[in-house]
Scaffold this motif. Structure first.
Motif, PDB file in Angstrom:
ATOM      1  N   GLU A 138       0.861  -1.176   0.000  1.00 45.57           N
ATOM      2  CA  GLU A 138       0.000   0.000   0.000  1.00 45.57           C
ATOM      3  C   GLU A 138       0.898   1.227   0.000  1.00 45.57           C
ATOM      4  N   GLU A 139       0.675   2.119  -0.956  1.00 50.99           N
ATOM      5  CA  GLU A 139       1.536   3.296  -1.054  1.00 50.99           C
ATOM      6  C   GLU A 139       0.680   4.545  -0.943  1.00 50.99           C
ATOM      7  N   GLU A 140       1.188   5.550  -0.220  1.00 49.53           N
ATOM      8  CA  GLU A 140       0.433   6.803  -0.074  1.00 49.53           C
ATOM      9  C   GLU A 140       1.238   7.921  -0.713  1.00 49.53           C
ATOM     10  N   TYR A 141       0.598   8.697  -1.570  1.00 45.76           N
ATOM     11  CA  TYR A 141       1.273   9.828  -2.199  1.00 45.76           C
ATOM     12  C   TYR A 141       0.465  11.088  -1.961  1.00 45.76           C
ATOM     13  N   ILE A 142       1.169  12.200  -1.807  1.00 43.64           N
ATOM     14  CA  ILE A 142       0.467  13.493  -1.798  1.00 43.64           C
ATOM     15  C   ILE A 142       0.513  14.001  -3.237  1.00 43.64           C
ATOM     16  N   LEU A 143      -0.661  14.136  -3.854  1.00 45.39           N
ATOM     17  CA  LEU A 143      -0.719  14.619  -5.231  1.00 45.39           C
ATOM     18  C   LEU A 143      -1.664  15.807  -5.270  1.00 45.39           C
ATOM     19  N   ASP A 144      -1.171  16.931  -5.747  1.00 44.23           N
ATOM     20  CA  ASP A 144      -1.946  18.182  -5.751  1.00 44.23           C
ATOM     21  C   ASP A 144      -2.514  18.462  -4.368  1.00 44.23           C
ATOM     22  N   GLY A 145      -1.701  18.263  -3.376  1.00 44.01           N
ATOM     23  CA  GLY A 145      -2.096  18.574  -2.006  1.00 44.01           C
ATOM     24  C   GLY A 145      -3.095  17.600  -1.409  1.00 44.01           C
ATOM     25  N   GLU A 146      -3.370  16.506  -2.109  1.00 42.50           N
ATOM     26  CA  GLU A 146      -4.363  15.554  -1.602  1.00 42.50           C
ATOM     27  C   GLU A 146      -3.685  14.209  -1.358  1.00 42.50           C
ATOM     28  N   LEU A 147      -4.051  13.563  -0.252  1.00 43.91           N
ATOM     29  CA  LEU A 147      -3.456  12.251   0.033  1.00 43.91           C
ATOM     30  C   LEU A 147      -4.170  11.192  -0.805  1.00 43.91           C
ATOM     31  N   ARG A 148      -3.404  10.458  -1.599  1.00 43.79           N
ATOM     32  CA  ARG A 148      -4.007   9.395  -2.404  1.00 43.79           C
ATOM     33  C   ARG A 148      -3.381   8.076  -1.990  1.00 43.79           C
ATOM     34  N   VAL A 149      -4.224   7.043  -1.927  1.00 42.91           N
ATOM     35  CA  VAL A 149      -3.743   5.730  -1.496  1.00 42.91           C
ATOM     36  C   VAL A 149      -3.796   4.770  -2.678  1.00 42.91           C
ATOM     37  N   PHE A 150      -2.707   4.054  -2.900  1.00 37.46           N
ATOM     38  CA  PHE A 150      -2.646   3.090  -3.997  1.00 37.46           C
ATOM     39  C   PHE A 150      -2.312   1.721  -3.444  1.00 37.46           C
ATOM     40  N   GLN A 151      -2.908   0.720  -4.065  1.00 31.91           N
ATOM     41  CA  GLN A 151      -2.513  -0.643  -3.697  1.00 31.91           C
ATOM     42  C   GLN A 151      -1.813  -1.263  -4.907  1.00 31.91           C
ATOM     43  N   ASP A 173      -5.711   2.944  -7.595  1.00 32.93           N
ATOM     44  CA  ASP A 173      -6.049   4.031  -6.685  1.00 32.93           C
ATOM     45  C   ASP A 173      -7.210   3.578  -5.799  1.00 32.93           C
ATOM     46  N   ILE A 174      -6.949   3.399  -4.500  1.00 34.54           N
ATOM     47  CA  ILE A 174      -8.020   2.935  -3.599  1.00 34.54           C
ATOM     48  C   ILE A 174      -8.408   4.034  -2.611  1.00 34.54           C
ATOM     49  N   THR A 175      -8.117   5.295  -2.997  1.00 36.90           N
ATOM     50  CA  THR A 175      -8.399   6.410  -2.080  1.00 36.90           C
ATOM     51  C   THR A 175      -9.869   6.442  -1.660  1.00 36.90           C
ATOM     52  N   ARG A 176     -10.767   6.282  -2.643  1.00 34.72           N
ATOM     53  CA  ARG A 176     -12.198   6.358  -2.299  1.00 34.72           C
ATOM     54  C   ARG A 176     -12.616   5.224  -1.377  1.00 34.72           C
ATOM     55  N   GLU A 177     -12.136   4.010  -1.699  1.00 32.33           N
ATOM     56  CA  GLU A 177     -12.472   2.846  -0.858  1.00 32.33           C
ATOM     57  C   GLU A 177     -11.957   3.069   0.568  1.00 32.33           C
ATOM     58  N   ARG A 178     -10.740   3.636   0.653  1.00 33.80           N
ATOM     59  CA  ARG A 178     -10.153   3.887   1.965  1.00 33.80           C
ATOM     60  C   ARG A 178     -11.014   4.880   2.759  1.00 33.80           C
ATOM     61  N   HIS A 179     -11.450   5.973   2.074  1.00 39.95           N
ATOM     62  CA  HIS A 179     -12.302   6.957   2.750  1.00 39.95           C
ATOM     63  C   HIS A 179     -13.582   6.299   3.238  1.00 39.95           C
ATOM     64  N   TYR A 180     -14.131   5.451   2.373  1.00 36.86           N
ATOM     65  CA  TYR A 180     -15.384   4.778   2.687  1.00 36.86           C
ATOM     66  C   TYR A 180     -15.198   3.872   3.908  1.00 36.86           C
ATOM     67  N   ALA A 181     -14.091   3.092   3.890  1.00 38.61           N
ATOM     68  CA  ALA A 181     -13.822   2.177   5.011  1.00 38.61           C
ATOM     69  C   ALA A 181     -13.651   2.969   6.299  1.00 38.61           C
ATOM     70  N   ARG A 182     -12.912   4.121   6.196  1.00 33.69           N
ATOM     71  CA  ARG A 182     -12.703   4.954   7.392  1.00 33.69           C
ATOM     72  C   ARG A 182     -14.027   5.478   7.927  1.00 33.69           C
ATOM     73  N   SER A 183     -14.913   5.942   7.003  1.00 31.18           N
ATOM     74  CA  SER A 183     -16.160   6.518   7.501  1.00 31.18           C
ATOM     75  C   SER A 183     -17.035   5.428   8.106  1.00 31.18           C
ATOM     76  N   LEU A 184     -16.939   4.195   7.531  1.00 35.28           N
ATOM     77  CA  LEU A 184     -17.684   3.075   8.135  1.00 35.28           C
ATOM     78  C   LEU A 184     -17.182   2.784   9.540  1.00 35.28           C
ATOM     79  N   GLU A 185     -15.840   2.746   9.662  1.00 35.03           N
ATOM     80  CA  GLU A 185     -15.250   2.475  10.987  1.00 35.03           C
ATOM     81  C   GLU A 185     -15.709   3.526  12.001  1.00 35.03           C
TER      82      GLU A 185
END
Ligand code: ADP
Length: 426
Positions: A138-151, A173-185
């Motif tokens: 799992e890799e996290e990059y800051i792109l255009d000031g936004e944290l994006r998560v990639f698997q 790019d799993i950024t959306r899935e990650r946000h979704y999982a976080r909001s579920l948690e």
């Protein structure tokens, strides 16, 4: 050949009406005399159908691979053993904001915008190529000031001899899935917190009801006693029997209220744990049920070699008193109770067994013995409130332990309690 050339080769495609196709390579070679004049022509015809077909298939295959790489929304890339890019699909180029020329033949160090991250990528790739083991990262990059998560899944590439010659990677790019999982948690933990609050207030309510019930109940008992004393000469045997019933019902009620209070207290009380020698606590619990043991002429066998546990001494004794008491109580009148207590270490825990030769519990009922107020059909004629095992379970839970039971109706039961083994951690 007249122009002075010595050979002319022509490829001729020969399409037959039957649909067959042949490709001929026709070589014309000049045959010259001593003065160099063309004297004649030698012709060699070669059937190159197979070769041509194979070349076309290869071209088509490459075009297909290219199309796939260009179309997939995932990042698709390959690097050679020296970490130079050998493939980067449009998704990679778009993410990096680079052209294919910027990237191909270069290492990430030369074209990725974040030098620190480039070093991390290089280190991971080097490890994968050195061990030859694929990895999911799992890799996290800051792109255009936004944290994006990639698997990413990176797999070593090998040549025919099995030598690692590079690696291929697919990254999503799993950024959306990650946000979704976080909001579920977050949602689950908020709901859990609100549920525990309502549960706590319910338990509080139960506690105060139980507490308030004691006084009127004691009044019933005391007035029944007063009546018995003051009206002794006016009471006939039947009335005296009724008074006895009132008194014993009040006593039973009082015991039930005390058990409820105990159950409620257990849910909230602080439960400090310490390292405990089990055997002395078993002996103390046995002293508490001494009268019952004597009445039933029960034999109790305590096997030596108990592991040390991490528990709360008071709760542990309460648990053992309940389990040992039941093991003696729930034995048919005509049978002499025989109880065995032993313990063993199991995966960082201590498992304590209490085995009886009692009436046992039917498979239909075994699931609810630890519920509050559970009195099974087998309890007819045996005094009790149905709260003992509920208290046992709550106490075990508060000590990070667990309880359970296995039983054979008519032959006996084995209650067990699992507790963290000493030393206490955390
Ligand atoms: P109580 O003993 O006050 O009824 P417990 O909560 O201790 O309450 O036990 C709940 C029920 O589980 C009992 O009423 C009885 O039916 C059953 N039970 C408990 N221990 C045993 C045992 N060792 N053997 C058979 N049945 C048991």
């Amino acid at each position: 050949l007249d122009g002075g050339e010595s050979a002319v080769e022509v490829e001729i495609t020969d399409e037959r009406p039957t649909g067959e196709r042949y490709v001929w390579l026709v070589g014309n070679y000049a045959v010259r005399d001593a003065q160099g004049r063309v004297e004649g022509v030698g012709v060699v015809v070669q059937d190159v159908t197979k070769r041509t077909n194979a070349e076309e298939a290869l071209r088509a295959n490459n075009a297909l691979l290219r199309l796939v790489a260009d179309t997939v929304p995932d990042l698709l890339f390959a690097r050679d053993r020296q970490h130079r890019m050998t493939l980067a699909n449009p998704a990679v180029l778009a993410l990096a904001g680079r052209s294919e020329e910027d990237v191909l033949g270069r290492t990430v160090r030369e074209w990725w915008h974040d030098p620190r991250q480039a070093e991390l990528i290089l280190a991971t790739d080097e490890r994968i190529m050195a061990t030859g083991q694929p990895e999911r990262i799992e890799e996290e990059y800051i792109l255009d000031g936004e944290l994006r998560v990639f698997q990413a899944v990176k797999t070593p590439l090998r040549d025919r001899d099995g030598q690692v010659v590079g690696l291929v990677g697919v990254s999503r790019d799993i950024t959306r899935e990650r946000h979704y999982a976080r909001s579920l948690e977050r949602m689950v933990s908020e709901r859990t917190a609100s549920l525990s609050r309502s549960l706590a207030s319910l338990e509080q309510l139960l506690y105060s009801i139980a507490h308030d019930l004691r006084a009127p109940n004691r009044a019933v008992h005391s007035f029944a006693e007063l009546l018995e004393i003051e009206a002794a000469d006016r009471l006939d045997p039947r009335s005296r029997l009724y008074l006895d019933r009132i008194k014993s019902a009040a006593l039973r009620n009082d015991q039930l209220i005390l058990d409820l209070l105990e159950y409620g207290r257990l849910a909230h009380a602080d439960v400090p744990v310490e390292e405990i020698e089990l055997e002395p606590v078993v002996r103390e619990a046995l002293l508490d049920i001494e009268v019952l043991v004597a009445e039933r002429q029960a034999s109790i066998e305590v096997r030596p070699d108990f592991p040390r546990v991490c528990a709360n001494r008071t709760l542990l004794k309460q648990v053992l008193v309940n389990l040992l008491g039941n093991a003696v109580k729930y034995v048919p009148k005509e049978r002499r109770p025989h109880v065995r207590v032993h313990a063993e270490p199991v995966d960082g825990h201590a498992l304590v067994h209490i085995v009886d030769n009692g009436i046992g519990i039917s498979p239909d009922d075994v699931g609810r013995v630890f519920e509050p107020f559970a009195r099974l059909p087998n309890a007819v004629g045996v005094p009790g409130t149905g709260m003992g095992l509920a208290i046992v379970r709550k106490a075990a839970e508060r000590m990070q332990g667990e309880v359970g039971v296995e039983s054979r109706p008519g032959e006996g039961s084995r209650f067990w309690i699992r507790l963290p083994a000493a030393p206490c951690t955390g």
